[in-house]
Enzyme design. Structure first.
Site, PDB file in Angstrom:
ATOM      1  N   GLU A   1       0.837  -1.200   0.000  1.00 28.84           N
ATOM      2  CA  GLU A   1       0.000   0.000   0.000  1.00 28.84           C
ATOM      3  C   GLU A   1       0.878   1.258   0.000  1.00 28.84           C
ATOM      4  O   GLU A   1       0.566   2.257  -0.645  1.00 28.84           O
ATOM      5  CB  GLU A   1      -0.916  -0.036   1.231  1.00 28.84           C
ATOM      6  CG  GLU A   1      -2.164   0.775   1.095  1.00 28.84           C
ATOM      7  CD  GLU A   1      -3.180   0.456   2.203  1.00 28.84           C
ATOM      8  OE1 GLU A   1      -2.896  -0.422   3.042  1.00 28.84           O
ATOM      9  OE2 GLU A   1      -4.232   1.093   2.215  1.00 28.84           O
TER      10      GLU A   1
ATOM     11  N   GLU B   1       2.256   1.655  -3.417  1.00 30.67           N
ATOM     12  CA  GLU B   1       1.199   2.178  -4.286  1.00 30.67           C
ATOM     13  C   GLU B   1       1.044   3.687  -4.082  1.00 30.67           C
ATOM     14  O   GLU B   1       0.910   4.451  -5.033  1.00 30.67           O
ATOM     15  CB  GLU B   1      -0.123   1.457  -3.980  1.00 30.67           C
ATOM     16  CG  GLU B   1      -1.281   1.914  -4.861  1.00 30.67           C
ATOM     17  CD  GLU B   1      -2.608   1.259  -4.479  1.00 30.67           C
ATOM     18  OE1 GLU B   1      -2.612   0.336  -3.636  1.00 30.67           O
ATOM     19  OE2 GLU B   1      -3.635   1.692  -5.038  1.00 30.67           O
TER      20      GLU B   1
ATOM     21  N   CYS C   1      -8.083  -1.759   4.182  1.00 35.88           N
ATOM     22  CA  CYS C   1      -8.035  -2.965   5.009  1.00 35.88           C
ATOM     23  C   CYS C   1      -9.263  -3.172   5.867  1.00 35.88           C
ATOM     24  O   CYS C   1      -9.438  -4.230   6.443  1.00 35.88           O
ATOM     25  CB  CYS C   1      -6.770  -3.006   5.851  1.00 35.88           C
ATOM     26  SG  CYS C   1      -6.290  -1.425   6.448  1.00 35.88           S
TER      27      CYS C   1
ATOM     28  N   SER D   1      -7.032   2.085  -2.169  1.00 38.87           N
ATOM     29  CA  SER D   1      -5.857   1.289  -2.505  1.00 38.87           C
ATOM     30  C   SER D   1      -6.304  -0.072  -3.032  1.00 38.87           C
ATOM     31  O   SER D   1      -7.221  -0.684  -2.496  1.00 38.87           O
ATOM     32  CB  SER D   1      -5.002   1.095  -1.250  1.00 38.87           C
ATOM     33  OG  SER D   1      -4.091   0.043  -1.458  1.00 38.87           O
TER      34      SER D   1
ATOM     35  N   LYS E   1     -15.278  -9.176   7.943  1.00 35.22           N
ATOM     36  CA  LYS E   1     -14.276 -10.060   7.342  1.00 35.22           C
ATOM     37  C   LYS E   1     -14.922 -11.321   6.796  1.00 35.22           C
ATOM     38  O   LYS E   1     -14.408 -11.969   5.901  1.00 35.22           O
ATOM     39  CB  LYS E   1     -13.226 -10.439   8.397  1.00 35.22           C
ATOM     40  CG  LYS E   1     -12.311  -9.282   8.783  1.00 35.22           C
ATOM     41  CD  LYS E   1     -11.199  -9.112   7.765  1.00 35.22           C
ATOM     42  CE  LYS E   1     -10.387  -7.851   8.038  1.00 35.22           C
ATOM     43  NZ  LYS E   1      -9.613  -7.431   6.867  1.00 35.22           N
TER      44      LYS E   1
ATOM     45  N   GLU F   1     -16.057 -10.350   3.504  1.00 33.63           N
ATOM     46  CA  GLU F   1     -14.895 -10.121   2.649  1.00 33.63           C
ATOM     47  C   GLU F   1     -14.347 -11.438   2.100  1.00 33.63           C
ATOM     48  O   GLU F   1     -14.030 -11.556   0.919  1.00 33.63           O
ATOM     49  CB  GLU F   1     -13.796  -9.397   3.445  1.00 33.63           C
ATOM     50  CG  GLU F   1     -12.582  -9.028   2.609  1.00 33.63           C
ATOM     51  CD  GLU F   1     -11.462  -8.409   3.443  1.00 33.63           C
ATOM     52  OE1 GLU F   1     -11.320  -8.761   4.630  1.00 33.63           O
ATOM     53  OE2 GLU F   1     -10.713  -7.582   2.897  1.00 33.63           O
TER      54      GLU F   1
ATOM     55  N   GLU G   1     -14.228 -12.151  -5.876  1.00 33.23           N
ATOM     56  CA  GLU G   1     -12.922 -11.769  -6.454  1.00 33.23           C
ATOM     57  C   GLU G   1     -11.751 -12.199  -5.567  1.00 33.23           C
ATOM     58  O   GLU G   1     -10.604 -12.083  -5.970  1.00 33.23           O
ATOM     59  CB  GLU G   1     -12.875 -10.262  -6.731  1.00 33.23           C
ATOM     60  CG  GLU G   1     -13.008  -9.340  -5.531  1.00 33.23           C
ATOM     61  CD  GLU G   1     -14.449  -8.966  -5.187  1.00 33.23           C
ATOM     62  OE1 GLU G   1     -15.373  -9.725  -5.543  1.00 33.23           O
ATOM     63  OE2 GLU G   1     -14.646  -7.928  -4.540  1.00 33.23           O
TER      64      GLU G   1
ATOM     65  N   CYS H   1     -10.104  -1.511  14.650  1.00 38.44           N
ATOM     66  CA  CYS H   1     -10.422  -2.940  14.745  1.00 38.44           C
ATOM     67  C   CYS H   1     -10.652  -3.393  16.174  1.00 38.44           C
ATOM     68  O   CYS H   1     -11.412  -4.320  16.426  1.00 38.44           O
ATOM     69  CB  CYS H   1      -9.286  -3.770  14.162  1.00 38.44           C
ATOM     70  SG  CYS H   1      -8.883  -3.281  12.500  1.00 38.44           S
TER      71      CYS H   1
END
Ligand code: FMN
Ligand code: SF4
Lengths: 641, 403
Positions: free
Chosen positions: A311, A314, A338, A358, A397, A400, A405, A568
């Protein structure tokens, strides 16, 4: 800085109680005080303080149910009623602002009778299955019934459930048969998170918490953050629990079951075993997991470090195009990716801004992709037989890891996401007494982690980790020489939205890790890195609106977004209850763990360096990284079929 | 829908619009307030809060935006007097609102009109339009520089609880109609967070009469604590139902005689949320200090089954509770269930007592007036018609400790 955000438009209709609170806060801001008596004890409080706050100040307990420290006031359950002398009716202590020297009685006969009746009424409509309920023992309704000595169902009880359970979502399961209509979930969703999926429908005792058109949760704009679960007093909301599948995999000898553990659950899981918040059990947990039967135990921090390198690179690439090459089409600021709750939020609410996010996957998913490729190859395992489990503080999560994908190897990167609560249940089921486990290390080859990965768990942590790496890569100066102990204090704290400027005074040579991408850093000399941090999607919305309006955050280069309040460590998979003090204690545990690491910078993590040397040979953001570690997003919008 | 019959002459018939407003404009706002205070006028919507006190608190609030809201939600079962006022004396209501605006310095008024009265909307809009033409609404009302005020009509959508003033404000703001926590009260945190007065249709009309005829005239009728006349909507077992004007303080017996309801077994005063007065207490007075009412009078003849009456009212509340707070949401269905058990002879004395005690909790602990008054009918019938009810009391299934 905060002024910048005050007059932002508020999208979701604010619940009425927010405005009540605003009126009360206004009175408090005027600074006058008033003296009242509670059960004969005098106490001086600022004007506008509620009776509940005043009683707490005196150490007098008033029971509550719809009240929650994180939420605006509702005054609907009426469990907290008290007598305010001179008033015709009883008053809800949680929402009664003190504006005169009143006299309060918290346990007169009227009050006691009313509380008992109210609890009896709630029980009569609550389809309580305490034996099988995942909130049993931790349930606030159960606790009230105990506290008030309820010994029979005075007004009867439900013979059968009234509603179908909605388990359509990967993340949140809703069982409205156990709902007591305290509306904490509604307020969480609208006022805390600015999402507004949940609302009351129907009237009288047909009132029900529901979604738009009573659709299943999977078909509305729920971002899966699970904050509603954390604030539900009963078992009406829970995460979608895959523990049976995880046990089945463990029990299947042909499967190689690996688990990664994230720092936030490690800092909180002790709470499920009766420890006070703020005691991390990282290494005890390793032993416990092995005793449960997991084949390998890895540290998510490794992948967090990898995320930072990807990241961060990037970001540097975007900055190069914008600053060195003058490319105006570059999407800046770059947004972190994230937090899966945040990702779903932006997909629904600001789909036009997805190119800012990102493309780096979250640590959980990066780890999964490597486990089914690099790890499987080096250990001669068929990726089909590798089962990847992730211990996360998070309910999003779960969604996710089920995104179509997220299948870099041809198999799901991560098979199962477990919440802190679910893992605690597995550990108990295995007869393991977690706090008394001996400590043991993580497994190789991902065992070594840095402190940078640990602090991902707290709001501002990703940004701090990124700054440690980016500044060091660019300046060639040890971060410790720029910030004492490598603690980047400007981005720490609990303010909902924060902004910081970090000057780059000198630049150094380009380190080998990224030398195929950058010739020099001259274009960064004298630049000021502008960063933002926010947590809770209500604050994310304020920041996004600020960006849209061309405010200060639009000038940022990089912004960390976390869906959950506190980051988190306050995630929707964490133990209940939650409140600001508990979250602060968990944050302390996380920063303490950071300080205990020798290596505190992601790019210095030997395991990360090794992966780039042996496997991700194109370097950060190279072709192989792109295939395995990066992803794309889906503009979803607010209206879904 | 046709208007209900008006029985006899009303004071409003003889009051001409314009006079009251002129009087109000000719004196300082504080003097107008004094006049209303002197009249002793109390809200005609049911709760009987002194109108001048409400207005003076709103007048003192130091804010530019203030609102005058007319509560035309008339949802109490058995009330239809506001419909008559809106049909025949709309000008008085608008004029009363304009006077209120002058007193509290509001610039905007809103009529919250009951959904079922949408047929009145055109008539009301045209009354507003002609007032605007006459300079009685809009900018510089009555030529007074700086006095700008206009009124708009907002349709309700068929919920009884939206007549409760804070639920009404929620509804005006586009939210689910649910009562707010009080305090803060609308007079400082009302519509859109601004100071707001909410008054009943009839209250505004009487303000105009008071300004035209004087506070002394108003006070000369009624009782010391409940001054003036009031409109009553009379229905049920009587020979002359309709809308009446009576002085406050009239006894139940006198009222029954006027409307041809002699021989009634009981009179429900104040609608579903009011009290059920048995014939044995017909010397009680209809006044805020004794049996209050927003105007609804329902007469029950000797053949009526009082448990049916209670059941009917409780079914109404089961449907109309907003579902927000526990005592009302869950308590009303329990009372209804209790009535059904009584009807089947399956309710024990002990459980009946428990339900009456629950009724007391509902009265004390509910968040708004709906839940606070929902048990009234049940409790008064259980108390005053014990013989009728006890005849059917059996031994309970629900409560081991049977009496
Ligand atoms: C459940 C409930 C329903 C009400 N419905 C009405 C109504 O339809 N019309 C009305 O004028 N007041 C109604 N009220 C009373 C209002 O809350 C408020 O007291 C009144 O509008 C104030 O006006 P007043 O002072 O002029 O009477 C209701 C109150 C409650 C609790
Ligand atoms: S008393 Fe009834 S109507 Fe009033 S707030 Fe409570 S539930 Fe809603």
């Amino acid at each position: 800085m905060k002024d910048d955000l005050v007059n932002q438009r508020v999208r979701a209709p604010k619940s009425q109680t927010v405005r009540t609170v605003e009126a009360i806060q206004y009175a408090k801001a005027r600074g006058e005080t008033v003296t009242l008596t509670v059960d004969g004890n005098p106490v001086e409080v600022p004007l506008g303080t509620t009776v509940l706050e005043a009683a707490r100040k005196l150490g007098i307990r008033i029971p509550t149910l719809c009240y929650h420290d994180d939420l605006c006031l509702a005054g609907v359950c009426r469990v907290c009623v008290v007598e305010v002398v001179g008033q015709r009716t009883l008053q809800a202590a949680c929402s009664y602002p003190i504006t005169a020297p009143i006299e309060v009685r918290t346990h007169s006969p009227h009050v006691r009778r009313a509380r008992r009746h109210i609890i009896d009424l709630l029980l009569s409509e609550h389809y309580g299955e305490c034996y099988t309920c995942n909130r049993s023992v931790g349930c606030e309704l159960q606790a009230l019934a105990m506290e008030y000595g309820v010994d029979f169902f005075r007004f009867g009880r439900l013979a059968r459930p009234r509603y179908e359970i909605d388990a359509s979502s990967h993340s949140v399961v809703r069982d409205m048969n156990k709902c007591v209509l305290c509306r904490r979930c509604i307020r969480t969703c609208i006022d805390l998170q600015e999402v507004g999926v949940l609302e009351a429908i129907g009237r009288g005792n047909r009132t029900k918490v529901s979604t738009f058109l009573d659709k299943p949760l999977a078909d509305v704009i729920c971002i899966n953050c699970g904050q509603c679960i954390n604030r539900c007093p009963t078992g009406a909301l829970r995460a979608n629990d895959p523990t049976d599948d995880v046990w089945a995999a463990i029990d299947d000898p042909s499967k190689h079951v690996v688990i990664q553990t994230a720092p936030s659950p490690r800092a909180a899981i002790g709470e499920c075993f009766g420890l006070p918040p703020g005691k991390a059990l990282t290494f005890e947990l390793n032993t416990a997991l092995r005793r449960c039967g997991f084949d390998k135990v890895f540290d998510t921090n490794f992948a967090a470090d990898l995320t930072i390198v990807e990241e961060g690179t990037e970001l540097l690439l975007r900055l190069k195009r914008a600053l060195a090459e003058g490319d105006k089409s570059v999407a800046l600021p770059q947004f972190t990716s994230c937090s899966p709750g945040w990702v779903k939020y932006i997909e629904h609410f600001y789909p036009d801004y997805l190119d800012h996010v990102s493309s780096a996957k979250s640590p959980q998913q990066m780890f999964g992709a490597l486990l089914k490729t690099y790890y499987a190859e080096t250990n001669r395992l068929d990726p089909r037989d590798v089962v990847t489990v992730a211990l996360m503080p998070c309910s999003a999560k779960k969604f996710e890891c089920n995104r179509p994908e997220m299948c870099a190897s041809g198999y799901k990167d991560i098979d199962y996401g477990l919440t802190t609560r679910e893992l605690a249940k597995m550990i108990r089921e295995a007869g393991v007494d977690l706090p008394r486990m001996p400590k043991s290390e993580f497994d190789d080859p991902f065992g070594t982690a840095t402190g940078s990965g640990v602090i991902f768990g707290a709001t501002g942590g990703v940004m701090e980790a990124a700054i440690r790496t980016v500044l060091e890569l660019v300046t060639g100066t040890k971060i410790e020489d720029l910030y004492e102990h490598a603690d980047v204090m400007p981005v720490r704290g609990f303010d909902g939205a924060r902004y910081a400027e970090l000057p780059i005074r000198a630049v150094g040579p380009v380190p080998p890790l990224v030398e195929n991408l950058f010739a020099d850093w001259d274009w960064l000399r004298g630049a000021t890195l502008k960063v933002g941090v926010c947590h809770g999607t209500a604050n994310a919305m304020k920041v996004m609106e600020n960006i849209k309006a061309g405010g200060r955050f639009s000038q940022c280069h990089f912004i960390e977004f976390m869906a959950c309040p506190g980051g988190c460590l306050g995630g929707g998979g964490q133990p209940t209850p939650t409140n600001p003090e508990i979250r602060a204690a968990r944050a302390n545990a996380i920063y303490a763990e950071d300080r205990s690491y020798e290596v505190r910078k992601a790019h210095e993590n030997p395991a990360v360096v090794e992966v780039y040397r042996r496997f991700l040979t194109g370097g950060p953001c190279g072709p192989k990284s792109h295939k395995l570690l990066h992803t794309h997003y889906t503009p979803r919008g607010k209206y879904i079929a | 829908m046709t208007s209900p019959t008006t029985m006899g002459k009303l004071t409003f018939d003889a009051v001409s619009p314009g006079v009251g407003l002129k009087a109000a404009l000719a004196q300082p706002a504080a003097a107008v307030l004094d006049r209303i205070a002197a009249s002793g006028l109390r809200g005609r919507g049911g709760a009987g809060f002194p109108t001048s006190v409400k207005w003076s608190m709103a007048a003192e609030a130091d804010e530019a935006d203030k609102y005058v809201v007319c509560n035309a939600d008339e949802g109490e079962p058995g009330t239809f007097k506001d419909r008559v006022i809106l049909s025949e004396f709309a000008d008085l209501v608008f004029e009363g609102m304009t006077i209120a605006a002058r007193v509290i310095a509001a610039r905007k008024g809103i009529v919250y009109l009951r959904a079922e009265y949408s047929y009145l909307r055109r008539h009301l809009e045209s009354a507003l339009a002609s007032r605007r033409e006459e300079g009685l609404l809009g900018k510089r009302i009555g030529g007074k520089e700086g006095f700008d005020f206009d009124i708009e009509i907002h349709m309700g959508s068929g919920s009884y609880v939206c007549g409760e003033e804070t639920a009404l404000i929620e509804s005006l703001e586009g939210h689910r109609g649910e009562p707010r926590n009080r305090p803060p009260f609308p007079i400082d945190t009302g519509y859109l967070g601004h100071p707001t007065i909410v008054n009943n249709v009839e209250t505004f009309a009487w303000v105009v009469c008071i300004l035209e005829k004087g506070a002394e005239w108003f006070k000369s009728h009624g009782t010391v604590k409940s001054t003036g006349h009031k409109l009553f909507s009379v229905s049920g077992d009587c020979s002359r139902p309709g809308v009446y004007e009576f002085p406050m303080g009239i006894t139940v017996a006198e009222l029954l005689e006027e409307v041809g309801g002699q021989g009634a077994k009981a009179v429900q005063v104040g609608g579903a949320s009011g009290q059920c007065v048995p014939a044995s207490q017909s010397d009680r007075t209809i006044a805020y200090e004794d049996v209050p009412t927003g105007g609804s009078i329902i007469i029950f003849g000797p053949k009526r089954d009082m448990l049916e009456v209670a059941r009917n009212f409780l079914e109404f509340f089961v449907d109309e509770s907003c579902g927000q707070c526990t005592p009302c949401r869950e308590g009303v269905p329990k009372l209804l269930e209790g009535v059904q058990m009584l009807q089947q002879g399956a309710c024990s004395m002990a459980y009946l007592k428990e339900l009456c005690s629950l009724g007391e909790t509902m009265r004390l602990a509910s968040k708004c007036g709906l839940g606070q008054s929902a048990p009234n009918a049940f409790v008064s019938i259980a108390r005053d018609f014990q013989d009728e009810i006890l005849g059917r009391t059996g031994f309970g299934r629900r409560n081991g400790s049977d009496g």
